[in-house]
Design an enzyme around this catalytic site. Sequence first.
Site, PDB file in Angstrom:
ATOM      1  N   ARG A  70       0.822  -1.212   0.000  1.00  0.00           N
ATOM      2  CA  ARG A  70       0.000   0.000   0.000  1.00  0.00           C
ATOM      3  C   ARG A  70       0.858   1.266   0.000  1.00  0.00           C
ATOM      4  O   ARG A  70       0.526   2.266  -0.653  1.00  0.00           O
ATOM      5  CB  ARG A  70      -0.912  -0.011   1.236  1.00  0.00           C
ATOM      6  CG  ARG A  70      -1.894   1.157   1.316  1.00  0.00           C
ATOM      7  CD  ARG A  70      -2.851   0.957   2.487  1.00  0.00           C
ATOM      8  NE  ARG A  70      -3.890   1.977   2.536  1.00  0.00           N
ATOM      9  CZ  ARG A  70      -3.915   2.987   3.399  1.00  0.00           C
ATOM     10  NH1 ARG A  70      -2.936   3.131   4.298  1.00  0.00           N
ATOM     11  NH2 ARG A  70      -4.895   3.863   3.381  1.00  0.00           N
ATOM     12  N   HIS A  74       0.487   4.280  -2.615  1.00  0.00           N
ATOM     13  CA  HIS A  74       0.171   5.648  -2.196  1.00  0.00           C
ATOM     14  C   HIS A  74       1.302   6.618  -2.534  1.00  0.00           C
ATOM     15  O   HIS A  74       1.066   7.823  -2.615  1.00  0.00           O
ATOM     16  CB  HIS A  74      -0.151   5.685  -0.704  1.00  0.00           C
ATOM     17  CG  HIS A  74      -1.546   5.251  -0.402  1.00  0.00           C
ATOM     18  ND1 HIS A  74      -2.318   5.822   0.578  1.00  0.00           N
ATOM     19  CD2 HIS A  74      -2.329   4.301  -0.976  1.00  0.00           C
ATOM     20  CE1 HIS A  74      -3.516   5.249   0.601  1.00  0.00           C
ATOM     21  NE2 HIS A  74      -3.533   4.309  -0.322  1.00  0.00           N
ATOM     22  N   VAL A  78       0.833   9.905  -6.143  1.00  0.00           N
ATOM     23  CA  VAL A  78       1.000  11.327  -5.816  1.00  0.00           C
ATOM     24  C   VAL A  78       2.382  11.784  -6.282  1.00  0.00           C
ATOM     25  O   VAL A  78       3.400  11.371  -5.747  1.00  0.00           O
ATOM     26  CB  VAL A  78       0.852  11.565  -4.296  1.00  0.00           C
ATOM     27  CG1 VAL A  78       0.953  13.048  -3.979  1.00  0.00           C
ATOM     28  CG2 VAL A  78      -0.467  10.995  -3.787  1.00  0.00           C
ATOM     29  N   SER A  84       7.785  10.614  -2.159  1.00  0.00           N
ATOM     30  CA  SER A  84       7.279  11.828  -1.496  1.00  0.00           C
ATOM     31  C   SER A  84       6.461  11.480  -0.257  1.00  0.00           C
ATOM     32  O   SER A  84       6.413  12.261   0.696  1.00  0.00           O
ATOM     33  CB  SER A  84       6.448  12.673  -2.467  1.00  0.00           C
ATOM     34  OG  SER A  84       5.337  11.949  -2.968  1.00  0.00           O
ATOM     35  N   ASN A 102      -4.117   8.740   4.221  1.00  0.00           N
ATOM     36  CA  ASN A 102      -2.894   8.213   4.836  1.00  0.00           C
ATOM     37  C   ASN A 102      -2.876   8.316   6.355  1.00  0.00           C
ATOM     38  O   ASN A 102      -2.224   7.509   7.032  1.00  0.00           O
ATOM     39  CB  ASN A 102      -1.668   8.972   4.299  1.00  0.00           C
ATOM     40  CG  ASN A 102      -1.375   8.663   2.846  1.00  0.00           C
ATOM     41  OD1 ASN A 102      -1.605   7.548   2.384  1.00  0.00           O
ATOM     42  ND2 ASN A 102      -0.862   9.660   2.120  1.00  0.00           N
ATOM     43  N   HIS A 201      -5.817  -6.539  -1.470  1.00  0.00           N
ATOM     44  CA  HIS A 201      -6.610  -6.600  -0.240  1.00  0.00           C
ATOM     45  C   HIS A 201      -6.915  -8.040   0.171  1.00  0.00           C
ATOM     46  O   HIS A 201      -7.678  -8.274   1.093  1.00  0.00           O
ATOM     47  CB  HIS A 201      -7.905  -5.801  -0.393  1.00  0.00           C
ATOM     48  CG  HIS A 201      -7.707  -4.328  -0.326  1.00  0.00           C
ATOM     49  ND1 HIS A 201      -8.727  -3.409  -0.421  1.00  0.00           N
ATOM     50  CD2 HIS A 201      -6.576  -3.585  -0.166  1.00  0.00           C
ATOM     51  CE1 HIS A 201      -8.240  -2.175  -0.333  1.00  0.00           C
ATOM     52  NE2 HIS A 201      -6.940  -2.262  -0.181  1.00  0.00           N
ATOM     53  N   ASP A 249      -9.633  -9.897   4.101  1.00  0.00           N
ATOM     54  CA  ASP A 249     -10.068 -11.190   3.578  1.00  0.00           C
ATOM     55  C   ASP A 249     -10.336 -12.095   4.765  1.00  0.00           C
ATOM     56  O   ASP A 249      -9.419 -12.518   5.467  1.00  0.00           O
ATOM     57  CB  ASP A 249      -8.977 -11.780   2.669  1.00  0.00           C
ATOM     58  CG  ASP A 249      -9.287 -13.200   2.218  1.00  0.00           C
ATOM     59  OD1 ASP A 249     -10.374 -13.718   2.532  1.00  0.00           O
ATOM     60  OD2 ASP A 249      -8.428 -13.793   1.540  1.00  0.00           O
ATOM     61  N   THR A 252      -8.672 -16.208   4.195  1.00  0.00           N
ATOM     62  CA  THR A 252      -7.218 -16.449   4.305  1.00  0.00           C
ATOM     63  C   THR A 252      -6.509 -15.096   4.441  1.00  0.00           C
ATOM     64  O   THR A 252      -5.856 -14.630   3.499  1.00  0.00           O
ATOM     65  CB  THR A 252      -6.682 -17.201   3.069  1.00  0.00           C
ATOM     66  OG1 THR A 252      -7.106 -16.507   1.874  1.00  0.00           O
ATOM     67  CG2 THR A 252      -7.199 -18.632   3.028  1.00  0.00           C
ATOM     68  N   ASP A 257      -3.787 -14.708  -2.144  1.00  0.00           N
ATOM     69  CA  ASP A 257      -4.487 -15.618  -3.042  1.00  0.00           C
ATOM     70  C   ASP A 257      -5.659 -14.880  -3.683  1.00  0.00           C
ATOM     71  O   ASP A 257      -5.733 -13.655  -3.604  1.00  0.00           O
ATOM     72  CB  ASP A 257      -4.959 -16.870  -2.281  1.00  0.00           C
ATOM     73  CG  ASP A 257      -5.797 -16.529  -1.040  1.00  0.00           C
ATOM     74  OD1 ASP A 257      -6.501 -15.493  -1.069  1.00  0.00           O
ATOM     75  OD2 ASP A 257      -5.740 -17.288  -0.056  1.00  0.00           O
TER      76      ASP A 257
END
Length: 329
Positions: A70, A74, A78, A84, A102, A201, A249, A252, A257
């Site tokens: 992530r 992110h 930007v 940054s 953030n 995710h 999730d 799992t 997966d």
Amino acid sequence: MTTAVGNSLSFVAGRAAVVVMLLLLFSSACQAQLSSTFYENTCPNALSTIRTAIRTAIARERRMAASLIRLHFHDCFVQGCDASILLDDAPSITSEKNALQNKDSARGFEVIDKAKSDVEKICPGVVSCADILAVAARDASEYVGGPSWTVKLGRRDSTTASVSLAASQLPLLTASLESLIDLFRSKGLSARDMVALSGSHTIGQAQCATFRDRIYSNGSDIDAGFASTRRRNCPATRPNGDGNLAPLDLVTPNSFDNNYFKNLLQKKGLLQSDQVLFSGGSTDNIVTEYSRNPSTFSSDFASAMIKMGDIEPLTGSDGIIRRICNAVN
């Protein structure tokens, strides 16, 4: 007269061809500045050093894998992939960490700092924080059973950050499918890339404050049993339990997966911005495909991560190589 005109046209055409050739060469040169072998001679042990730091961190806390993926995302959305997001507040900088998307959720900064410190010990002033973010995302995915890919390197670090761009260019949890598609398209990423990247995710956790409205909505797009389960650790009244965590999730949560997509088919997406990917819209077929074909998802995720890593990098003499990642030299 005819000969003169012909010669003139030939001259103009020749000049145009030269201009086109120079533009193509310039474009190729820009692309060539990102290369998987960028540090082969200047810091040959950079990648193995970063990998060790990343694996150590994830072994200590499995959730960190999702956080590092992530963080790279992110960063790239930007100002491009320029590290940054790592900059702290300073007299001339308002940190992107302060943006709604953030604040109190972006994490893993200390892991990147450790990787940078380790690399600086063997190759001071050579490897950028932006490249460390890109490599860390790949290593994180691989460590938890996700795909690996060849990371192109040679990015340099920004001397600026933009909290306003972070606020407008990072997806919101309440975003509609159309706005998500438009946002990703503005970064050179297709709707298919967006769905594949959202599949990250399949690991990680979210705070109660980010999904409370969804699980108490009694909406037709959420499985009632799933909502009931999630309510147990997420009180209806804010700010009670705002920071309580739930796995993105349910099936799992620690393995990379395709169960994330299977969950969406059952209306068990934890975040509203997840479930919109399967809600009668244009991406339903992609979600269904990934739910049935884990290898296709894995391959598409790797390709999309490579594309994302190509977003507006600083190369050549642009930007700097920061000595520490959270401040400009």
